[in-house]
Write a protein that holds these residues in place. Structure first.
Motif, PDB file in Angstrom:
ATOM      1  N   LEU A 126       1.720   6.150  -6.866  1.00  0.00           N
ATOM      2  CA  LEU A 126       0.641   7.010  -7.336  1.00  0.00           C
ATOM      3  C   LEU A 126       1.092   8.472  -7.389  1.00  0.00           C
TER       4      LEU A 126
ATOM      5  N   ILE B 117      -6.544  -2.559   6.023  1.00  0.00           N
ATOM      6  CA  ILE B 117      -5.248  -3.218   6.156  1.00  0.00           C
ATOM      7  C   ILE B 117      -4.401  -2.581   7.253  1.00  0.00           C
ATOM      8  N   GLY B 118      -4.593  -1.277   7.466  1.00  0.00           N
ATOM      9  CA  GLY B 118      -3.839  -0.604   8.518  1.00  0.00           C
ATOM     10  C   GLY B 118      -4.181  -1.180   9.877  1.00  0.00           C
TER      11      GLY B 118
ATOM     12  N   ALA C 293      -7.484  -1.803  -0.558  1.00  0.00           N
ATOM     13  CA  ALA C 293      -6.730  -2.053   0.677  1.00  0.00           C
ATOM     14  C   ALA C 293      -7.332  -1.242   1.812  1.00  0.00           C
ATOM     15  N   GLY C 294      -7.718  -0.017   1.500  1.00  0.00           N
ATOM     16  CA  GLY C 294      -8.347   0.811   2.524  1.00  0.00           C
ATOM     17  C   GLY C 294      -9.645   0.206   2.992  1.00  0.00           C
ATOM     18  N   GLY C 295     -10.428  -0.305   2.039  1.00  0.00           N
ATOM     19  CA  GLY C 295     -11.705  -0.920   2.397  1.00  0.00           C
ATOM     20  C   GLY C 295     -11.512  -2.138   3.277  1.00  0.00           C
ATOM     21  N   ASP C 296     -10.411  -2.849   3.042  1.00  0.00           N
ATOM     22  CA  ASP C 296     -10.143  -4.051   3.848  1.00  0.00           C
ATOM     23  C   ASP C 296      -9.633  -3.695   5.241  1.00  0.00           C
TER      24      ASP C 296
ATOM     25  N   PHE D 245       1.079   4.168  -2.723  1.00  0.00           N
ATOM     26  CA  PHE D 245       0.935   5.603  -2.501  1.00  0.00           C
ATOM     27  C   PHE D 245       2.076   6.354  -3.186  1.00  0.00           C
TER      28      PHE D 245
ATOM     29  N   LEU E  54       0.841  -1.205   0.000  1.00  0.00           N
ATOM     30  CA  LEU E  54       0.000   0.000   0.000  1.00  0.00           C
ATOM     31  C   LEU E  54       0.872   1.249   0.000  1.00  0.00           C
ATOM     32  N   GLU E  55       1.904   1.231   0.836  1.00  0.00           N
ATOM     33  CA  GLU E  55       2.813   2.377   0.904  1.00  0.00           C
ATOM     34  C   GLU E  55       3.476   2.592  -0.455  1.00  0.00           C
TER      35      GLU E  55
ATOM     36  N   ARG F 180       1.188  10.745 -10.661  1.00  0.00           N
ATOM     37  CA  ARG F 180       0.471  12.024 -10.761  1.00  0.00           C
ATOM     38  C   ARG F 180       1.415  13.146 -11.187  1.00  0.00           C
TER      39      ARG F 180
ATOM     40  N   SER G 149      -5.112   3.379  -7.912  1.00  0.00           N
ATOM     41  CA  SER G 149      -6.149   3.974  -7.061  1.00  0.00           C
ATOM     42  C   SER G 149      -7.115   2.909  -6.592  1.00  0.00           C
TER      43      SER G 149
ATOM     44  N   ILE H 195      -5.480   0.881  -3.904  1.00  0.00           N
ATOM     45  CA  ILE H 195      -5.430   1.617  -2.638  1.00  0.00           C
ATOM     46  C   ILE H 195      -6.807   1.632  -1.991  1.00  0.00           C
ATOM     47  N   GLN H 196      -7.808   1.870  -2.805  1.00  0.00           N
ATOM     48  CA  GLN H 196      -9.184   1.890  -2.276  1.00  0.00           C
ATOM     49  C   GLN H 196      -9.532   0.530  -1.687  1.00  0.00           C
TER      50      GLN H 196
END
Lengths: 890, 376
Positions: free
Chosen positions: A234, A716-717, A711-714, A231, A227-228, A238, A705, A708-709
């Motif tokens: 990404l 993971i943090g 992983a965020g939904g899961d 980021f 995930l890091e 960008r 994206s 990341i979404q």
């Protein structure tokens, strides 16, 4: 205690009073053969000392002489604490006990039993016997010498007393062992006996839990790192996106492309103009070429007219000679063809004659075979007539072999049944006197003299008119069967329309003869080449004869003869005709070859003539055409005109070349145009690449994206933080369990160490007494003594478990331990004799000598009594010899 | 101008060491939001400034992401100003973009860029969101040049450390202590420290509204700030917001006589069912007292929400009576003597001495206590 004498009576095999003589200090040996009663004496001493005199237990009953009416009596005299004692006990019958000291009775009966126990230091146990204390350790019965001494409670107590008087008590040993057992029980929940992890134990679970937690932590950490990374990726994407969508850069690129395209277009226009000028120059060059060509063509035609005129003249002059040659060749050919026609007529006539001779020869040959055909026809007709006759006769006989077989079978069965019936039937015997002849009738028979017949069917015997005797045989199943078979036989004969089986057999024989004759006729027909029906063959034979006659007649008619000549004459005529024909054919072939040659020569002459005529016509036509186009009168003027046209065209070409060269010198060259094209392509590609990259970048941004979404939904943090904490907890738990186990091990090992030290110290007196004996057999060795005096092993150069040693070594160690215990007790004032009954049976020669040394060492401090059946082996032992002495009277 | 300053909600933080009680602690953090909302209403504070670390992780699960938003939604008249911190930095497609997609109501303000925000006609908020976990330039520097009306109150909102406490390498998220002066701030609301702390007259760390670790603040706190006008000193009022108290106590033991007294003191902490107690023990205890202490600790653990005891600094010193309780003589007594010698032998490794101490306690429990029970 020192045994000084023993006498027994009514004990085992000692029915009479028997004394053991010769007891003294040191080693005493009673060596006697098997069944001499050594073990009985050993048991008698035990009974005398430890059993109540009124005991009737199994051991006492076994000790007594079987079926003896006398009491089982034992008398033992011994010295104890400087005094002489004698104990005499009678068991089972008239039980009695008397203890005397220095010859005076001091106790009797029950008091004697107990006074003796007090004297030798043993106490009453459970039941009616007493615990034998140290005696139980030092007295070894037959077969018991292999086992390590396991002292009874009283014996242990005696030994412990001896030890504790020297080193003090071992305190807390039992509690320590119990504590160690408890600790081990807890440790066994986590570890096996070999200190490995026990499945599903606390340590295993803690270890597994930590491993699982670490795995989860690693997985989630990996996801978090991913995930890091996403980021960071990404952010980079960008940045790239911003750079790509920067309008300054895009505008600059577009401007460069527009300029490059304009330059390229200018270059391309110049190229087009040069192409046009090149075309004009090319056109001027073509005009010059045309003018030159026309001049050249004009001059060529003029030359050709002159040449054709010369050729026409030559051809006209050669034509008459060629016509004459052709005419001559045609005449020769016609002559040859006439000769060939005549030869052809002659050959056709010869062929007709040869054909007629052939037919005549054929008729002559066939007329020779006519006689053979006539004979065959006659034989066929004769055989056919015989065959018809035979088949008519066979058809008259209807009987077949199967019918005869049936009748024969019926006859055989009837005969058999009648024989059976006759055998069981009543016998009719009649003796007719001469005067009675004709007066006695049996059915239609009138017997004379003696008549005998079995009665199978009801029979009437008429005697004149005097009487009618009816004899009826008893009913019989065989009779019915015979009648049934006779009925069948009659029916069959009736069907066949014959009278008897014999007639049937005769008819069958006749039929078989006719069939044999018919077969021979058919064989003859086959030989004649005729099938079963000879009619066709006869007809064919007749046709053949008629055909021969017709052939002969036709041949005669065609050749105009009255009769057939001999074949030889016909063949001679035919040969002569053939030879003439061959000659003519050879002549014809020669003429045909000549004709072919002549045809070729005629063709060549004709071709040559027509060729010359044609060429002449062509030349004349060409001259006419050329002259029409270029009349001889205008030839020179035309030539001059064409020369001037060539000069004008050359001038136009020079002008066009000058203009073209001037334009080329100012326009961009091919390489420059290619460079401009390449630049345009490069800039177009750059813009396309930028767009493609932008699309790819946006797609990648979308993909990352999404990740990341997701992983965020899961969450993971949170998962990672949870996994980290779980890992920490599992590690702490594992450390706690491990430390608990280590702590328990330390406690256990400390207690066990103390326990071993205490035990070693406790058993030191035993070891000290044992050491000299061990050195006799196993120099430098040390015994490992466990709880309750158990021997656990021996340390020589290494530690060996006791139960792993050989039987002989185990026995030797067991005996040595007993000697040491005896020595220790003796040192403490408890002098108890050592008795070994049939010991050391597995010792080799070397070991047994060392064992003798050990026994002699023991004999220095206490009495040792050896009972053995191996007199020769134990002879080197030395010591006092004990003897058995049986007395005749009591 | 009146508002509430809070920080470090750390929503979604895990407490695995609490086992089945974990969820209570997680829920307590959400409950603190409601308390802050109630306090804002009670004290007529229309704004709540949250100085970073609203979430414990920048990738909370879908429920935990929504949970604080749902709590804040209940207070429609309160404006919640949320600032990304180092635990939940604002990164593309990250947590804050997820929240944006949820379309939070207008009273929830996400400050994802550094630009002035008008709180009312006379007050501006200057937020400094973190866009990465570790920011090596001062995120508040922009405030120096942030333009606001001359008479407007300037309130900074930031997340980071004022000083580098670690002193190890290059520290991240450091904020210049002179920022209020340089940027003419009337108040700088900070987050990061989980302890309510005043750095300067107008610079405060609010602490966490629900403590999450031992050694930090005992009670969950938020600050009520009142600023009369531009240039006026702020009036600070701490407000209690937490459910659980995280208390750390150090106790020294000598002979066990103090056990009852310590027990009483700990039990007088009050509200034991919501007390998370870390007890650090040191000193020396006889074996019998050690056993007594263990018994009392079991009782205490049953009384409080959670008890963590650190006995690493505590040693046992068996008395003669202790050893005689094991045995007067013999194998077990000898074993106890040896273990005692091992404990007292300073030349031995610390781990072995500690292990010997455990073994000695174990021996005491297995023998002396058992004997006492059997005797009774």
């Amino acid at each position: 205690m020192l045994i000084k004498g023993l006498s027994v009576e009514g004990i085992g095999r000692f029915t009479k009073l028997t004394q053991v003589e010769g007891f003294s200090n040191g080693v005493n040996v009673l060596a006697a053969g098997n069944e001499a009663g050594k073990s009985t004496l050993f048991r008698a001493i035990r009974a005398c000392l430890f059993f109540r005199h009124d005991s009737k237990g199994q051991e006492i009953r076994d000790l007594a002489t079987e079926n003896s009416q006398l009491p089982a009596s034992v008398e033992l005299s011994f010295e104890h604490s400087g005094r002489n004692y004698a104990i005499r006990k009678s068991f089972l019958r008239s039980p009695a006990a008397v203890l005397s000291e220095n010859g005076s009775e001091i106790a009797r009966s029950k008091q004697a039993d107990e006074a003796l126990w007090d004297l030798i230091g043993v106490g009453p146990g459970t039941g009616r016997t007493v615990d034998d204390g140290a005696f139980g350790v030092l007295w070894v019965g037959q077969g018991s010498s292999f086992t390590v001494p396991t002292p009874s409670p009283a014996a242990s107590s005696t030994l412990n007393s001896a030890i504790e008087s020297e080193v003090g008590a071992l305190i807390g040993g039992e509690r320590a062992r119990k504590t160690v057992e408890d600790i081990n029980a807890e440790l066994r929940r986590s570890l096996t006996d070999t200190d490995r992890l026990r499945n599903d134990g606390p340590l295993y679970r803690a270890t597994s839990e930590l491993e699982q937690c670490r795995e989860v932590e690693a997985q989630t950490k990996q996801k978090l790192s991913a995930l890091e990374h996403q980021f960071i990726e990404l952010a980079k994407l960008r940045d790239n996106h911003r750079e790509l969508t920067n309008p300054t850069y895009s505008n600059q690129l577009a401007g460069e492309l527009a300029q490059a395209r304009a330059d390229l277009e200018a270059g391309r226009i110049a190229v087009q103009e040069i192409l046009r000028l090149e075309a004009e120059e090319k056109s001027a060059r073509r005009a010059l070429d045309v003018a030159i060509d026309r001049l050249r063509q004009h001059r060529e035609v003029a030359a050709r007219i002159d040449s054709s005129r010369r050729l026409g003249k030559n051809l006209s002059e050669s034509l008459p000679e060629q016509i004459e040659r052709e005419q001559h060749a045609r005449f020769a050919l016609e002559h040859t063809q006439q000769q060939l026609a005549e030869i052809e007529l002659q050959l056709r006539s010869m062929s007709t004659d040869e054909h007629k001779l052939g037919k005549l020869l054929n008729a002559a040959v066939r007329s020779i075979a006519k006689g053979e055909h006539s004979r065959r026809l006659a034989a066929l007709e004769s055989a056919a007539a015989a065959l018809i006759q035979l088949e008519a006769e066979i058809a008259q006989i209807a009987i077949e072999k199967k019918h005869v077989d049936y009748l024969n079978d019926y006859e055989r069965k009837i005969t058999s049944l009648e024989a059976q019936l006759s055998a069981v039937a009543a016998q009719l015997d009649i003796e007719v006197s001469p005067s009675g002849e004709g007066k006695v009738t049996i059915g239609k028979l009138q017997p004379k003299g003696i008549y005998s017949s079995p009665i199978v069917t009801p029979t009437k015997i008429q005697i004149s008119d005097l009487a009618v005797v009816s004899v009826t045989p008893a009913p019989n199943a065989g009779l019915d069967e015979r009648n049934a078979i006779q009925e069948k036989e009659s029916s069959l004969l009736k069907l066949l329309k014959i009278g008897s089986p014999a007639e049937a057999r005769a008819l069958l024989s006749r039929r078989q003869e006719l069939e044999a004759t018919r077969a021979s006729v058919l064989t003859e027909l086959k030989t004649l080449g005729a099938p079963k029906d000879p009619t066709t063959s006869i007809s064919e034979a007749k046709n053949a004869l008629a055909e021969i006659d017709a052939t002969v007649q036709a041949a005669l008619h065609e050749t105009g003869r009255e009769q057939l000549p001999p074949i030889k004459d016909i063949e001679t005529d035919k040969l002569a005709l053939e030879q003439s024909r061959i000659k003519l054919e050879a002549r014809r072939a020669s003429l045909e070859q000549t004709r072919e040659t002549q045809i070729v020569a005629l063709g060549e002459a004709r071709d040559r003539r027509t060729g010359t005529e044609s060429q002449l016509l062509l030349v004349q036509k060409a001259i006419e055409d050329d002259v029409t186009r270029y009349p001889d009168s205008a030839r020179l003027a035309q030539d001059a005109l064409l020369v001037s046209e060539v000069a004008v065209a050359e001038s136009s070409l020079q002008n066009a070349a000058i203009v073209l060269e001037a334009r080329r010198s100012t326009a961009a060259d091919r390489a420059e145009i290619e460079r401009r094209e390449a630049r345009c392509q490069r800039l177009e590609q750059a813009i396309k690449n930028q767009n493609d990259e932008l699309i790819a970048l946006e797609r990648e941004i979308g993909r990352i994206s999404g990740q990341i979404q997701a992983a965020g939904g899961d969450g993971i943090g949170e998962q990672f933080n949870a996994a980290q904490e779980q890992c920490l907890l599992a590690a702490r738990e594992l450390e706690r369990v491990s430390e608990r186990i280590a702590s328990l091990k330390l406690l256990r090992d400390t207690i066990v160490g103390c326990l071993i030290e205490g035990r070693d110290r406790y058993f030191e007196p035993v070891r000290r007494h044992l050491r000299p004996y061990l050195n006799d057999l196993f120099p430098g060795s040390e015994l490992e003594i466990g709880d309750n005096f158990t021997i656990q092993g021996i340390r020589r150069d290494r530690s060996e478990a006791f139960n792993r040693l050989s039987d002989g070594t185990q026995e030797q160690i067991a005996v040595l331990v007993r000697l040491a215990m005896g020595s220790m007790l003796s040192e403490r004032g408890q002098t108890v004799p050592i008795i070994l009954d049939d010991a050391l049976v597995y010792s080799d020669d070397d070991r047994i000598r060392h064992m003798f040394d050990a026994l002699m060492r023991a004999g220095r401090s206490q009495q040792v009594i050896i009972l053995t059946c191996r007199m020769r082996t134990f002879a080197p032992l030395g010591g006092n010899t004990l003897r058995l002495h049986t007395l005749e009277t009591h | 101008m009146r508002f509430i300053h809070t920080a470090d909600w750390q929503i979604g933080k895990v407490f695995k060491q609490f086992g089945a009680k974990e969820d209570s602690l997680r829920q307590a953090r959400l409950l603190a939001i409601e308390r802050i909302g109630e306090l804002a209403k009670t004290h007529n504070a229309p704004h709540v400034l949250v100085a970073g670390d609203i979430y414990d992780s920048e990738a909370p699960n879908v429920v935990m992401l929504r949970a604080p938003i749902e709590r804040m939604k209940q207070f429609k008249d309160i404006h919640w100003h949320l600032l990304p911190g180092n635990h939940d930095p604002h990164r593309p497609e990250g947590l804050w973009d997820r929240i944006t997609e949820l379309a939070p109501p207008p009273n929830i303000h996400l400050h994802l860029t550094s630009r002035p925000f008008s709180l009312d006609d006379n007050a501006f908020l200057l937020p400094s969101p973190l866009i990465r976990k570790n920011e090596y330039s001062d995120p508040t520097e922009w405030m120096n040049n942030a333009e606001t009306p001359p008479s407007a109150i300037r309130i900074g909102l930031a997340h980071g450390g004022i000083v580098n406490f670690t002193n190890e390498g290059e520290a991240a998220n450091l904020i210049d202590a002179a920022r209020p002066a340089k940027a003419a701030l009337d108040y700088l609301a900070l987050g990061d420290w989980h302890r309510t702390c005043q750095i300067a007259p107008a610079v405060w760390y609010a602490g966490t509204p629900e403590p999450d670790r031992a050694g930090g603040q005992e009670r969950g706190t938020a600050l009520l700030i009142e600023i009369k006008g531009r240039g006026s000193p702020p009036l600070i009022t701490p407000l209690t917001t937490g459910t659980y108290r995280w208390v750390t106590r150090d106790e020294r033991l000598s002979d066990g006589a103090e056990l009852a007294d310590i027990d009483n003191r700990l039990r007088n902490e009050g509200d034991l069912p919501r007390l998370i107690l870390r007890l650090r023990l040191d000193g020396m205890l006889p074996l019998f007292a050690h056993a007594e202490m263990q018994r009392r600790l079991v009782d205490l653990e049953a009384a409080v929400f959670h008890l963590e005891v650190d006995q690493t600094a505590l040693t046992v010193r068996p008395t003669e009576a202790d050893l005689e309780s094991i045995d007067f003589d013999g194998v077990l007594r000898l074993s106890a003597d040896r273990l005692k010698a091992m404990v007292e032998d300073s030349s031995q490794a610390a781990q072995l001495r500690k292990r010997a101490q455990s073994a000695l306690v174990e021996l005491y429990l297995r023998t002396a206590i058992q004997s006492t029970r059997e005797a009774s």
